[in-house]
Enzyme design. Sequence first.
Site, PDB file in Angstrom:
ATOM      1  N   GLU A 143       1.008   3.816   1.844  1.00  0.00           N
ATOM      2  CA  GLU A 143       1.502   4.197   3.170  1.00  0.00           C
ATOM      3  C   GLU A 143       2.686   3.335   3.594  1.00  0.00           C
ATOM      4  O   GLU A 143       3.670   3.828   4.148  1.00  0.00           O
ATOM      5  CB  GLU A 143       0.402   4.061   4.237  1.00  0.00           C
ATOM      6  N   HIS A 184       0.859  -1.179   0.000  1.00  0.00           N
ATOM      7  CA  HIS A 184       0.000   0.000   0.000  1.00  0.00           C
ATOM      8  C   HIS A 184       0.899   1.234   0.000  1.00  0.00           C
ATOM      9  O   HIS A 184       2.042   1.185   0.475  1.00  0.00           O
ATOM     10  CB  HIS A 184      -0.890   0.025   1.236  1.00  0.00           C
TER      11      HIS A 184
END
Length: 143
Positions: free
Chosen positions: A49, A47
């Site tokens: 992040e 992801h």
Amino acid sequence: MKLALEQAQAAADRGEVPVGAVIIGPDGQVVAAEGNRTRELNDPTAHAEILVLRAACAQAGSERLPDHDVYVTLEPCAMCAAALAAARIRRVYYGASDPKSGGVAHGARVFSHPQAHHAPEIYDGIGAEEAERLLKDFFVGRR
């Protein structure tokens, strides 16, 4: 948030779910910027992040980033919220809320859980309209 939105668009262009993230260091400079790469890397943890956390921690030479802020176009999921807490991120700014898979204001609510070791300051709704549009356009094209 503008750079995070650009990263989200680049992710969409690669066929990834359009989520982008940016980490800003203590001097106000961009430390890392990425979009989702789960399909490209065949990695369910890739992801945006997580990718920016990995890059920022490598640059800092530490697993902790207490004076760093993250901008992300979508409310972090529980996995990403837990990683942000583990890294001791100072502030999380996010765009679109995610009632289905979010882990900050929805679902697991990781930062308000009693077992959370750290709860960053949270600012939501920043660039939400553009982030929502990117997501809706992406999924309309998939259906």
